[in-house]
Design an enzyme around this catalytic site. Structure first.
Site, mmCIF file in Angstrom:
data_model
loop_
_atom_site.group_PDB
_atom_site.id
_atom_site.type_symbol
_atom_site.label_atom_id
_atom_site.label_comp_id
_atom_site.label_asym_id
_atom_site.label_seq_id
_atom_site.Cartn_x
_atom_site.Cartn_y
_atom_site.Cartn_z
ATOM 1 N N HIS A 85 -2.582 -13.145 41.641
ATOM 2 C CA HIS A 85 -2.429 -12.387 40.404
ATOM 3 C C HIS A 85 -0.951 -12.054 40.209
ATOM 4 O O HIS A 85 -0.102 -12.404 41.025
ATOM 5 C CB HIS A 85 -3.244 -11.088 40.465
ATOM 6 N N HIS A 142 -6.959 -13.625 35.411
ATOM 7 C CA HIS A 142 -6.552 -12.838 34.252
ATOM 8 C C HIS A 142 -5.688 -13.709 33.343
ATOM 9 O O HIS A 142 -4.725 -14.335 33.791
ATOM 10 C CB HIS A 142 -5.784 -11.601 34.688
ATOM 11 N N GLU A 149 -1.900 -13.725 33.101
ATOM 12 C CA GLU A 149 -1.264 -14.040 34.382
ATOM 13 C C GLU A 149 -1.265 -15.557 34.615
ATOM 14 O O GLU A 149 -1.346 -16.042 35.738
ATOM 15 C CB GLU A 149 -1.976 -13.279 35.502
ATOM 16 N N GLU A 208 -0.372 -9.931 44.483
ATOM 17 C CA GLU A 208 0.227 -9.599 43.190
ATOM 18 C C GLU A 208 1.660 -10.125 43.188
ATOM 19 O O GLU A 208 2.560 -9.518 43.757
ATOM 20 C CB GLU A 208 0.200 -8.089 42.958
#
Length: 297
Positions: free
Chosen positions: A205, A59, A62, A264
């Site tokens: 991420h 992403h 990110e 994450e």
């Protein structure tokens, strides 16, 4: 560090060059190219039989995950040369037990959009402005240069995820594309994974300080155990996730039945600021080192 700093392709290529010159035991290569023709580099370190893969910046906003992975590789190389402990582990033991392939920036076009917006000469420059609501600020952009969210691109119940998202066309996030692996970036990482037959993978991420380790009961028993070890090392929370499909780790688990994780990293709003980088890196490096230590002896 400037408040609006973004770690982009220029910085990545420069740091890869430094690592290549310093450490002859770290291999450098390219898995493919982006929509706009940018290379997608990888670095390989270690000589062991267990084959790990980490990737970042799937992403675009990110991008800090690229910097985290590059710092990790460089620290690993330095620890190996100096014979130093590596986040509480024996560096030579890790080196001999596992091989690690790192793709630090899977979505280079998207990162460059976050960094500077579309270049007028780029492919899809006019469309990108439309997809971004005619704003020159791309700080919320997650997709690639065709407005496709790469982490909704993999053939693991892709149709269900597309229906759940209900996003009909290109945009900043959540559009899964016209078909699975339609984008060169997602196709490249899938082919790279198949060619190297990885034993386990981590997709890095941001944000949430969580570790997703399961997928539709296709994961092996050790996935829960490894997630618990990584959580203990980092302070992150292992999460049994449902209602999400078509991501890279989903596809990996679904296809191979091997351990796959989405991590994450950090806490806040994307893109995460650089002023907390050292603390963020400390948590992530401990987690990644613990992951390597999960490799069977």
């Amino acid at each position: 560090m400037k408040e609006n700093f973004v770690y982009g392709m220029e910085q990545l290529v420069r740091e890869i060059g430094v690592i290549e010159r310093k450490y002859d035991f770290i291999s450098i290569g390219t898995i493919g190219h982006s929509v706009q023709g940018r290379p997608i580099p990888y670095l390989k370190i270690g000589e062991g039989p267990f084959r790990w893969h980490f990737n970042g910046a799937c992403h675009a906003n990110e991008w800090i995950t690229s910097l985290l992975l590059m710092r990790f590789v460089e620290d690993y190389g330095e620890a190996y040369v100096k014979g130093l402990p590596f986040w509480g582990k024996s560096v030579h033991d890790l080196f001999s037990r596992c091989s690690l392939w790192v793709v630090p920036m899977l979505n280079p076009d998207g990162v460059e959009l976050v960094r500077q917006g579309p270049n007028p000469n780029d492919l899809y420059a006019r469309e990108l402005m439309q997809w971004n609501r005619n704003s020159k600020r791309f700080h919320r952009w997650k997709a690639n240069a065709r407005g496709v969210d790469l982490n909704d691109q993999f053939p693991a119940f892709w149709e269900e995820e597309r229906s759940r998202r209900a996003i009909g066309g290109p945009g900043a996030r959540d559009y899964g594309g016209p078909s699975p692996l339609s984008e060169p970036e997602s196709a490249a990482i899938a082919e790279f994974t198949e060619r190297n037959e990885f034993d386990a993978v981590i997709a890095l991420h941001t944000q949430g300080e969580e570790i997703y380790w399961n997928y539709r009961e296709a994961e092996p028993a050790e996935s829960r155990i490894w997630a618990g070890r990584m959580a203990e090392a980092s302070g992150y929370r292992p999460v049994y996730l449902e209602g999400s499909d078509a991501g890279y780790k989903d596809w990996f688990i679904h296809r191979y039945g091997r351990p796959g994780f989405t991590v994450e990293a950090g806490w806040g709003h994307n893109p995460l600021p650089m002023d907390g980088f050292d603390e963020l890196y400390d948590d992530v490096a401990r987690l990644l080192a613990e992951a390597l230590d999960c490799s069977p002896s």
